[in-house]
Design an enzyme around this catalytic site. Structure first.
Site, PDB file in Angstrom:
ATOM      1  CB  SER A   1      21.407  24.639   6.010  1.00 46.73           C
ATOM      2  OG  SER A   1      20.855  25.783   5.807  1.00 46.73           O
TER       3      SER A   1
ATOM      4  CB  ILE B   1      22.419  28.230  20.342  1.00 46.00           C
ATOM      5  CG1 ILE B   1      21.467  28.993  19.616  1.00 46.00           C
ATOM      6  CG2 ILE B   1      22.155  26.443  20.348  1.00 46.00           C
ATOM      7  CD1 ILE B   1      21.235  28.631  18.249  1.00 46.00           C
TER       8      ILE B   1
ATOM      9  CE  LYS C   1      10.078  27.243   3.803  1.00 47.98           C
ATOM     10  NZ  LYS C   1      10.213  25.605   3.308  1.00 47.98           N
TER      11      LYS C   1
ATOM     12  N   GLY D   1      14.893  18.462  21.456  1.00 52.27           N
ATOM     13  CA  GLY D   1      13.722  18.235  21.491  1.00 52.27           C
ATOM     14  C   GLY D   1      12.647  18.398  20.342  1.00 52.27           C
TER      15      GLY D   1
ATOM     16  CG  HIS E   1      14.483  27.238  23.513  1.00 48.13           C
ATOM     17  ND1 HIS E   1      14.683  26.743  22.249  1.00 48.13           N
ATOM     18  CD2 HIS E   1      13.016  27.870  23.266  1.00 48.13           C
ATOM     19  CE1 HIS E   1      13.542  27.011  21.330  1.00 48.13           C
ATOM     20  NE2 HIS E   1      12.751  27.480  22.049  1.00 48.13           N
TER      21      HIS E   1
ATOM     22  CG  LEU F   1       7.101  13.630   4.302  1.00 46.50           C
ATOM     23  CD1 LEU F   1       6.716  12.237   3.803  1.00 46.50           C
ATOM     24  CD2 LEU F   1       5.800  14.332   4.016  1.00 46.50           C
TER      25      LEU F   1
END
Length: 652
Positions: free
Chosen positions: A400, A336, A403, A284, A308, A443
């Site tokens: 991933s 998860i 960061k 989602g 969730h 974006l």
């Protein structure tokens, strides 16, 4: 003032009164033409009173039957002219039947009637527009692009009360000098003179088929000359919406990229997942939902969507069902961290491929909720990967973030440790092809600066930027989804290689803010322009933020099937160290010891300048700008269950 009152009176007329006026125009035109022909020819109209009476009955009735009185003046040139011609023919027949047999008289009447009927309407339209625009300035705009979209836009704006198209610009030599939509097409070299002549500050780009790279260069050149630029989509793109065809959009988000968009071929992934079941976690979310939209076109037998958030899961499920996809859609509400649920999903639906997009990714929230972040991002990834191996899943892709490279915050560090978890499992279970995909900011996603800046500009500012020199890599949601699917289709490396996109140069966020303000038709308020509209306010780097993001820990990369996608071989932790790291994290979470959790987390990752420089130099909470504290209440039950599940399944 009188013009204003007259405009208000005309605008307030009932629809019935307006229809009566239009029918009166046709009656006036027919009678004028009839008497004009009688006076000019002096013959052919022996029964003038009878003929005039006949027209008084036939003309209004025929015009009403043709719906001519329902055609608005603004649309008359498109919809009314054929009806007026039909009216003239229909009313000429009774005149011929009652004795108007001279060809010259009949043709003269028909020509005069049509000319007056059309002319009176156009004259009335011009007068009404003049009254409505009296003492009301219209904003002059230049339209760049004299194609179909530009012509339709010019025609629509010519009748607008607030906007006035003054020139058409086009760079195709064949169109220069033509007169289209009442405007002469001029070359781009005359743009500056046209701008000064009409005092125009706005320019509209009506070139929807232009490639983004050329469009971006043109926008940059026009903005640098001080013009406010808007982009209009093609009229075909607006079919099916309730927006007006002249609805203008701001610059498309993909033009904020510092490079050309990447569009990987999905033929390999289509062959891989055709007739099979795919599981997407975080379905989602911004990336997860875009993945689902792309996946249903690749021909899977079933798409399992795990999230969730009930609202987010319902939204993507309802959206996809409206498209009537060929595959089965299986929405699953859950976490998860729920090992039992994951085992049931993977085994029951014989899942072939897993795309793991679920994560806590917002830096400020992760900094103030480290236990929940680590439980979800690290232990949740571990549980999902282990369950996938045991269920015989063939492909597993972890999404991933940049960061994770030399992280300085909890979110980045947790994602780097999640990468290491996947690398360790991949070494021990080569039957499942594991891959890790790392990219920058998406974006338009939740938490992205683009929608944040737009909201701030709509409120009148200020636009908040953390640091004047902060930079970020950007990609579009479509790019991100297609990149994930392309990597899913690559031959999997047994040691979980890290894939990255060649993302060009990073974008400076302060420059992005200035650009978005200018594109909104406003000016930046700063020392050079103290009377500007929107202020850009520097707020300082947040805890967990870096000045510049990186994509690779090691600069060594290898090419892949796609020239813009690179593969990095990054070494993770040995299995013994990984077991020790996860044991320490479990203990810190169980004890509600946030400082210890941070120290353990940064001990095992390649931290950046604010983080540790090695396994023995872990930062305390002061390194991230946060005060040391312990949780005052027990860890949330869901995350406690995640940790317990990890222990029960002997994850480490």
């Amino acid at each position: 003032m009188r013009a204003l009152r007259l405009a208000e009176y005309l605008s307030g007329m009932s629809r019935r009164s307006k229809r009566a006026v239009l029918l009166s125009l046709d009656l006036l035109a027919s009678q004028t033409s009839l008497f004009g022909v009688a006076g000019y020819l002096h013959s052919g109209l022996r029964n003038l009173p009878v003929e005039a009476g006949l027209l008084a009955i036939v003309v209004p009735a025929t015009a009403a039957a043709l719906g001519l009185h329902n055609v608005k003046l603004a649309a008359y040139d498109q919809d009314g002219l054929p009806r007026s011609a039909a009216l003239v023919l229909a009313t000429s027949l009774p005149l011929w039947l009652i004795g108007l047999r001279e060809p010259d008289a009949l043709v003269a009447f028909m020509f005069g009637f049509l000319l007056l009927s059309v002319g009176l309407r156009l004259l009335l339209l011009r007068l009404l527009l003049m009254i409505l625009r009296w003492e009301q300035p219209r904003c002059p705009v230049i339209i760049y692009g004299a194609g179909e979209t530009g012509i339709q836009l010019a025609l629509a704006l010519k009748r607008d009360r607030l906007i006035r198209p003054v020139a058409l610009i086009d760079d195709q030599a064949a169109r220069i000098g033509q007169r289209l939509a009442g405007l002469c097409v001029r070359p781009p070299t005359e743009l500056e003179s046209l701008r000064q002549r009409w005092d125009a500050r706005h320019i509209i780009l009506a070139m929807p088929s232009e490639p983004p790279s050329r469009l971006e260069a043109l926008i940059h050149r026009l903005q640098s000359s001080g013009l406010i630029v808007r982009v209009i989509p093609s009229f075909a793109q607006l079919v099916g919406t309730d927006r007006q065809c002249v609805d203008l959009t701001a610059i498309p988000a993909d033009l904020y990229l510092s490079r050309a968009p990447v569009h990987p071929d999905l033929a390999d992934v289509a062959r891989l997942v055709a007739g099979k079941t795919v599981l997407v976690t975080g379905a989602g979310g911004s990336i997860g939902s875009e993945l689902c939209r792309n996946l249903i076109g690749c021909g899977p037998a079933a798409l399992v969507m795990l999230d969730h958030s009930e609202a987010a899961l319902y939204s993507i499920d309802a959206e996809l069902r409206e498209t009537k996809p060929a595959c089965r859609l299986i929405p699953v509400l859950g976490s998860i961290g729920d090992a039992a649920l994951l085992r049931e999903i993977l085994v029951r639906h014989s899942v072939h491929s897993v795309i793991h997009a679920a994560a806590y990714k917002h830096v400020p929230i992760a900094e103030t909720n480290p236990a929940a972040t680590v439980a979800n991002n690290v232990f949740g990834t571990r549980i999902l990967a282990e369950c996938s191996v045991k269920a015989g899943v063939r492909r597993f892709v972890l999404i991933s973030t940049d960061k994770a490279v030399r992280p300085v915050g909890v979110m980045g560090a947790s994602k780097r440790l999640a990468e290491m978890v996947v690398q360790d499992i991949a070494r021990r279970h080569p039957a499942t092809g594991f891959s890790i995909l790392r990219f920058g900011n998406v974006l338009g996603s939740s938490g992205s600066v683009v929608p944040l800046f737009r909201r701030q500009i709509e409120r009148g500012g200020p636009v908040t930027v953390t640091h004047p020199e902060v930079t970020r890599y950007f990609m579009t949601p479509a790019e991100a989804a297609r990149l994930v699917l392309a990597v899913l289709g690559f031959p999997s490396a047994t040691r979980a290689g890290v894939y990255v996109l060649d993302m060009g140069h990073p974008v400076r966020i302060a420059d992005l803010a200035r650009r978005m303000i200018r594109e909104s038709g406003m000016t930046v308020r700063d020392d050079r322009c103290p009377d500007g509209d929107i202020e850009i306010r520097m707020t300082g780097l947040r805890a967990g933020d870096k000045l510049h993001e990186e994509l690779l820990i090691d600069v060594e990369t290898q090419p892949t099937q796609h020239p813009r996608i690179l593969l990095a071989r990054e070494i993770g932790l040995p299995s013994t160290d990984m077991r020790q790291a996860l044991r320490q994290l479990r203990f810190a979470i169980a004890e509600n010891d946030t400082p210890a959790l941070r120290r353990v987390l940064f001990r095992w990752v390649e931290a950046g300048p604010v983080g540790c420089l090695g396994p023995d130099r872990a930062p305390g909470p002061e390194a991230t700008g946060l005060e040391s504290f312990r949780f005052g209440t027990p860890v949330d039950v869901k995350f406690r269950a995640t940790i317990d599940a990890a222990a029960q399944h002997r994850i480490y």
